[in-house]
Design a protein around this motif. Structure first.
Motif, mmCIF file in Angstrom:
data_model
loop_
_atom_site.group_PDB
_atom_site.id
_atom_site.type_symbol
_atom_site.label_atom_id
_atom_site.label_comp_id
_atom_site.label_asym_id
_atom_site.label_seq_id
_atom_site.Cartn_x
_atom_site.Cartn_y
_atom_site.Cartn_z
ATOM 1 N N ASP A 1 -35.503 -17.950 -27.590
ATOM 2 C CA ASP A 1 -35.844 -16.570 -27.851
ATOM 3 C C ASP A 1 -35.350 -16.029 -29.171
ATOM 4 O OD1 ASP A 1 -37.022 -16.119 -25.612
ATOM 5 O OD2 ASP A 1 -35.375 -15.601 -24.384
ATOM 6 N N GLU A 2 -33.770 -16.378 -29.502
ATOM 7 C CA GLU A 2 -33.351 -16.177 -30.851
ATOM 8 C C GLU A 2 -34.000 -16.306 -31.914
ATOM 9 O OE1 GLU A 2 -28.586 -15.922 -29.693
ATOM 10 O OE2 GLU A 2 -29.084 -17.467 -31.129
ATOM 11 N N LEU A 3 -34.584 -17.693 -32.124
ATOM 12 C CA LEU A 3 -35.456 -18.075 -33.173
ATOM 13 C C LEU A 3 -36.636 -17.384 -33.145
ATOM 14 C CD1 LEU A 3 -34.771 -21.977 -32.599
ATOM 15 C CD2 LEU A 3 -33.878 -20.565 -34.225
ATOM 16 N N LEU A 4 -37.227 -17.131 -32.088
ATOM 17 C CA LEU A 4 -38.523 -16.567 -32.113
ATOM 18 C C LEU A 4 -38.384 -15.013 -32.529
ATOM 19 C CD1 LEU A 4 -40.020 -17.986 -28.680
ATOM 20 C CD2 LEU A 4 -40.935 -18.492 -31.116
ATOM 21 N N GLY A 5 -37.261 -14.394 -32.140
ATOM 22 C CA GLY A 5 -36.937 -13.063 -32.356
ATOM 23 C C GLY A 5 -36.329 -12.787 -33.607
ATOM 24 N N LEU A 6 -35.911 -13.589 -34.528
ATOM 25 C CA LEU A 6 -35.386 -13.455 -35.821
ATOM 26 C C LEU A 6 -35.781 -14.064 -36.944
ATOM 27 C CD1 LEU A 6 -31.601 -13.504 -34.377
ATOM 28 C CD2 LEU A 6 -32.613 -11.596 -35.548
ATOM 29 N N HIS B 1 -24.733 -16.081 -19.841
ATOM 30 C CA HIS B 1 -25.396 -14.792 -20.681
ATOM 31 C C HIS B 1 -26.818 -14.768 -21.069
ATOM 32 C CE1 HIS B 1 -21.453 -12.773 -20.751
ATOM 33 N NE2 HIS B 1 -20.909 -13.829 -21.167
ATOM 34 N N ARG B 2 -27.406 -15.875 -20.517
ATOM 35 C CA ARG B 2 -28.810 -15.795 -21.138
ATOM 36 C C ARG B 2 -29.542 -15.243 -19.723
ATOM 37 N NH1 ARG B 2 -28.912 -22.146 -22.632
ATOM 38 N NH2 ARG B 2 -27.885 -22.054 -24.675
ATOM 39 N N MET B 3 -30.313 -14.053 -20.190
ATOM 40 C CA MET B 3 -30.970 -13.313 -18.894
ATOM 41 C C MET B 3 -32.110 -14.013 -18.326
ATOM 42 S SD MET B 3 -30.056 -10.487 -17.779
ATOM 43 C CE MET B 3 -28.740 -9.467 -18.135
ATOM 44 N N GLU B 4 -32.922 -14.857 -19.171
ATOM 45 C CA GLU B 4 -33.964 -15.467 -18.843
ATOM 46 C C GLU B 4 -33.515 -16.600 -17.649
ATOM 47 O OE1 GLU B 4 -35.688 -19.624 -19.387
ATOM 48 O OE2 GLU B 4 -33.920 -19.004 -20.598
ATOM 49 N N GLU B 5 -32.377 -17.279 -17.955
ATOM 50 C CA GLU B 5 -31.909 -18.115 -16.815
ATOM 51 C C GLU B 5 -31.671 -17.534 -15.443
ATOM 52 O OE1 GLU B 5 -29.582 -21.374 -19.885
ATOM 53 O OE2 GLU B 5 -28.431 -20.051 -18.322
ATOM 54 N N ILE B 6 -30.988 -16.206 -15.627
ATOM 55 C CA ILE B 6 -30.636 -15.666 -14.386
ATOM 56 C C ILE B 6 -31.857 -15.220 -13.650
ATOM 57 C CG2 ILE B 6 -29.932 -13.129 -13.682
ATOM 58 C CD1 ILE B 6 -27.627 -14.662 -15.021
ATOM 59 N N PHE B 7 -32.983 -15.102 -14.303
ATOM 60 C CA PHE B 7 -34.229 -14.702 -13.507
ATOM 61 C C PHE B 7 -34.876 -15.952 -13.075
ATOM 62 C CE2 PHE B 7 -33.345 -10.563 -15.282
ATOM 63 C CZ PHE B 7 -33.783 -9.607 -14.346
ATOM 64 N N ARG B 8 -34.464 -16.999 -13.665
ATOM 65 C CA ARG B 8 -35.316 -18.153 -13.236
ATOM 66 C C ARG B 8 -34.654 -18.759 -11.892
ATOM 67 N NH1 ARG B 8 -35.246 -22.014 -17.994
ATOM 68 N NH2 ARG B 8 -35.565 -23.744 -16.527
ATOM 69 N N ILE B 9 -33.167 -18.793 -11.937
ATOM 70 C CA ILE B 9 -32.549 -19.201 -10.854
ATOM 71 C C ILE B 9 -31.941 -18.629 -9.746
ATOM 72 C CG2 ILE B 9 -30.276 -19.766 -12.014
ATOM 73 C CD1 ILE B 9 -32.107 -22.526 -10.226
ATOM 74 N N ALA B 10 -31.486 -17.352 -10.091
ATOM 75 C CA ALA B 10 -30.717 -16.703 -9.120
ATOM 76 C C ALA B 10 -31.569 -15.739 -8.234
ATOM 77 C CB ALA B 10 -29.892 -15.690 -9.986
ATOM 78 N N ASP B 11 -31.057 -15.744 -6.817
ATOM 79 C CA ASP B 11 -31.535 -14.958 -5.876
ATOM 80 C C ASP B 11 -31.000 -13.329 -5.873
ATOM 81 O OD1 ASP B 11 -32.971 -17.218 -4.458
ATOM 82 O OD2 ASP B 11 -30.833 -17.927 -4.258
ATOM 83 N N LYS B 12 -29.748 -13.362 -6.284
ATOM 84 C CA LYS B 12 -29.335 -12.040 -6.298
ATOM 85 C C LYS B 12 -28.187 -12.204 -7.452
ATOM 86 C CE LYS B 12 -28.918 -11.415 -1.246
ATOM 87 N NZ LYS B 12 -28.024 -11.446 -0.100
ATOM 88 N N ALA B 13 -27.990 -10.979 -7.843
ATOM 89 C CA ALA B 13 -26.802 -10.683 -8.904
ATOM 90 C C ALA B 13 -25.780 -9.732 -8.622
ATOM 91 C CB ALA B 13 -27.659 -10.290 -10.191
ATOM 92 N N THR B 14 -24.644 -10.156 -9.116
ATOM 93 C CA THR B 14 -23.356 -9.158 -8.831
ATOM 94 C C THR B 14 -22.972 -8.720 -10.213
ATOM 95 O OG1 THR B 14 -22.799 -10.004 -6.640
ATOM 96 C CG2 THR B 14 -20.967 -8.891 -7.966
ATOM 97 N N ASP C 1 -22.068 -11.943 -25.125
ATOM 98 C CA ASP C 1 -22.833 -10.979 -24.172
ATOM 99 C C ASP C 1 -24.086 -10.459 -24.814
ATOM 100 O OD1 ASP C 1 -22.280 -8.401 -24.905
ATOM 101 O OD2 ASP C 1 -20.116 -8.757 -24.011
ATOM 102 N N VAL C 2 -24.928 -9.768 -23.931
ATOM 103 C CA VAL C 2 -26.142 -9.299 -24.699
ATOM 104 C C VAL C 2 -25.904 -7.962 -25.746
ATOM 105 C CG1 VAL C 2 -28.001 -9.892 -22.891
ATOM 106 C CG2 VAL C 2 -26.461 -7.900 -22.513
ATOM 107 N N GLY C 3 -24.833 -7.299 -25.406
ATOM 108 C CA GLY C 3 -24.391 -6.226 -26.240
ATOM 109 C C GLY C 3 -24.067 -6.812 -27.622
ATOM 110 N N ALA C 4 -23.036 -7.914 -27.343
ATOM 111 C CA ALA C 4 -22.633 -8.323 -28.703
ATOM 112 C C ALA C 4 -23.453 -9.141 -29.445
ATOM 113 C CB ALA C 4 -21.297 -9.180 -28.279
ATOM 114 N N LYS C 5 -24.560 -9.740 -28.706
ATOM 115 C CA LYS C 5 -25.374 -10.414 -29.328
ATOM 116 C C LYS C 5 -26.481 -9.483 -30.198
ATOM 117 C CE LYS C 5 -26.470 -14.397 -26.590
ATOM 118 N NZ LYS C 5 -27.046 -14.962 -25.275
#
Ligand SMILES: Nc1ncnc2c1ncn2[C@@H]1O[C@H](COP(=O)(O)OP(=O)(O)OP(=O)(O)O)[C@@H](O)[C@H]1O
Ligand SMILES: [Mg+2]
Length: 497
Positions: A458-463, A203-216, A429-433
């Protein structure tokens, strides 16, 4: 490793009337990291378990290189090289690390378990996370004494011990700190280059963009799209995941609120891992606790809550208060939201409503004002977008993230004066967060003092307006205002002042 392609086609899974997966489709190839995204309850874990034979689908097929495969059991999937780290941890507490990893596939010699070989292989696996775990994590320690991040790492190594060609990581990073995640990603890059395929759920978007090639992306049990990571962005993925997703607003309070009365003050607080911490939290303040995993953040919160023993002075609203039991803390309007839904916080066979009310029954009188309880439970469940068939369904029927929402909701119902949060958003998930952040801000603005540990920078920085970083049981930095940056957070986490 021989190249291969795996397809899941129109997979359906229902539980009684509940549709867990309505039309699951996924294609992944060797040498590729496929992120599997979706809101809580969208079917990610269900699809993962179908790929590994833990559950069998009602309809649909799984194909490898165009040939349909059927799994009677996880062993069948492992035999053809599919291995997984599940969201619910599965280790046996009384067995050692080595015994857990090699359970049912122990290295043998002349028909007997070769214990020395088993130890050696375990040590080599543990060495992959060298420097990221305490040195006392050895092949011979039992699981029961390990912290959540250590257990998670053992789960990963266990999956790896099968030498898979497809590895599924279902929220395997949720309990890891940023350094441990970095190491895991280094390993994943290595696996990719050897031709392994990886399905990555997070559920951490930042991780997805760092490691994934594609997303389903799954939505309500249906695959709604596949994207190349290089050709998409967070907003597009979130829009695919959640209809009409709220814009993720992360805003700090207008300013520090340190003019309000002090709600909690700690002086030289010590436990087994805390080496003397002093701090103050004011009413209407959301004070962040940062740092790597296991630097004393949980201990600090548990000590204030009376769940573990500590020395030093704890002052609540101007009075010395050293609680020796959480019951006393609850009486004094202190609440603690644990981050580990598995071992703390939920009675799995009980209903959602009962769990939500778990901490608050006493406020509903005798006989219990049931209608009021149900109304309040419904309100909190709605606020947190809890996906459920009914409040009377057992908590065990919820997806992982939705179960965590119950843990959080249970404490919000009590309207605490001091709220202690122990990495509460793991796996939601992002919505519930976004909803949860909104609730936190409401509580803060209504004057609640909040002490917030998060492993997500990100949470600490944002809140938060102010963040104390713990390192090795001590405060290594207090960051606020312009000082509160990602770079400074990371540096302080490593112990740099
Ligand atoms: N054993 C079960 N009995 C009844 N319903 C179930 C069961 N397992 C899953 N479900 C339901 O199926 C849906 C999909 O669940 P799943 O665990 O696959 O979601 P997920 O995408 O992994 O969510 P999360 O992000 O919260 O982990 C959910 O609505 C869940 O409540
Ligand atoms: Mg899941």
């Amino acid at each position: 490793m021989k190249a291969f392609t795996l397809h899941a086609e129109q997979v359906v899974k229902t539980y009684g009337g509940v549709v867990a997966l309505a039309d699951g489709n996924l294609t992944v190839q060797s040498g590729e990291v496929m992120a599997l995204l979706g809101a809580n309850g969208s079917g990610k874990s269900t699809l993962s378990k179908i790929l590994t034979g833990v559950i069998s689908p009602n309809k649909g097929r799984v194909l490898i290189d165009g040939k349909a495969v059927t799994f009677g059991a996880p062993d069948d999937a492992r035999r053809i090289g599919i291995s997984a780290v599940y969201q619910e941890l599965s280790l046996i507490p009384d067995l050692t690390v080595a015994e857990n990893i090699w359970l049912a596939h122990e290295p043998l010699r002349a028909g007997f378990v070769n214990r020395r070989e088993m130890r050696n292989r375990t040590q080599s696996l543990l060495d992959l996370f060298k420097g990221m775990v305490k040195p006392n994590l050895t092949p011979d320690v039992t699981i029961a004494g390990l912290t959540p991040d250590e257990r998670q790492i053992v789960e990963i190594l266990k999956a790896l011990s099968f030498d898979p060609r497809l590895m599924i990581l279902d929220e395997a990073t949720a309990s890891l700190d940023s350094q441990q995640v970095n190491r895991l990603f280094e390993l994943v890059r290595g696996w990719k280059s050897q031709g392994m395929a990886v399905v990555f759920v997070s559920h951490r978007m930042e991780e997805i963009f760092r490691i994934a090639d594609k997303a389903t992306v799954l939505r309500n049990g249906r695959t709604v799209g596949e994207r190349d990571i290089a050709a998409t962005h967070e907003r597009e993925l979130v829009d695919l995941m959640i209809e009409g997703a709220a814009v993720l607003q992360r805003e700090r309070a207008p300013d520090g609120r340190t003019d309000q009365p002090v709600r909690l003050s700690l002086e030289n607080l010590k436990t087994d891992t805390l080496k003397g911490v002093s701090l103050q939290v004011h009413d209407g303040e959301l004070l962040g606790l940062g740092g790597l995993q296991g630097q004393g953040q949980s201990d600090l919160l548990m000590a204030v809550f009376g769940a573990i023993r500590s020395s030093g002075a704890i002052t609540l609203s101007g009075q010395k208060q050293h609680f020796s039991h959480p019951r006393q803390a609850m009486k004094a309007d202190v609440a603690l939201v644990p981050g580990d839904r598995g071992s703390e916080g939920l009675l799995l066979i009980r209903s959602i409503l009962e769990n939500l009310m778990l901490a608050s029954w006493n406020t509903y009188g005798t006989p219990i004002r049931m209608n009021q309880a149900r109304q309040d439970g419904t309100r909190v469940a709605d606020e947190m977008r809890l996906i459920r068939s009914s409040l009377d369904a057992p908590v065990s029927s919820l997806s992982g993230g939705n179960a965590q929402k119950v843990v959080i909701g249970k404490w919000l119902l009590r309207s605490p004066k001091l709220l202690l949060l122990n990495d509460p958003t793991k796996g939601i998930d992002v919505g519930a967060k976004a909803e949860f952040y909104h609730l936190l801000k409401q509580l803060r603005d209504a004057g609640t003092a909040i002490l917030f540990y998060s492993s997500d920078d990100d949470e600490l920085l944002g809140l938060c307006n102010r963040v104390l970083v713990l390192h090795d049981g001590q405060v290594s930095a207090e960051l606020h205002g312009a000082e509160l940056t990602r770079e400074k957070l990371v540096a302080a986490s490593m112990g740099a002042a």
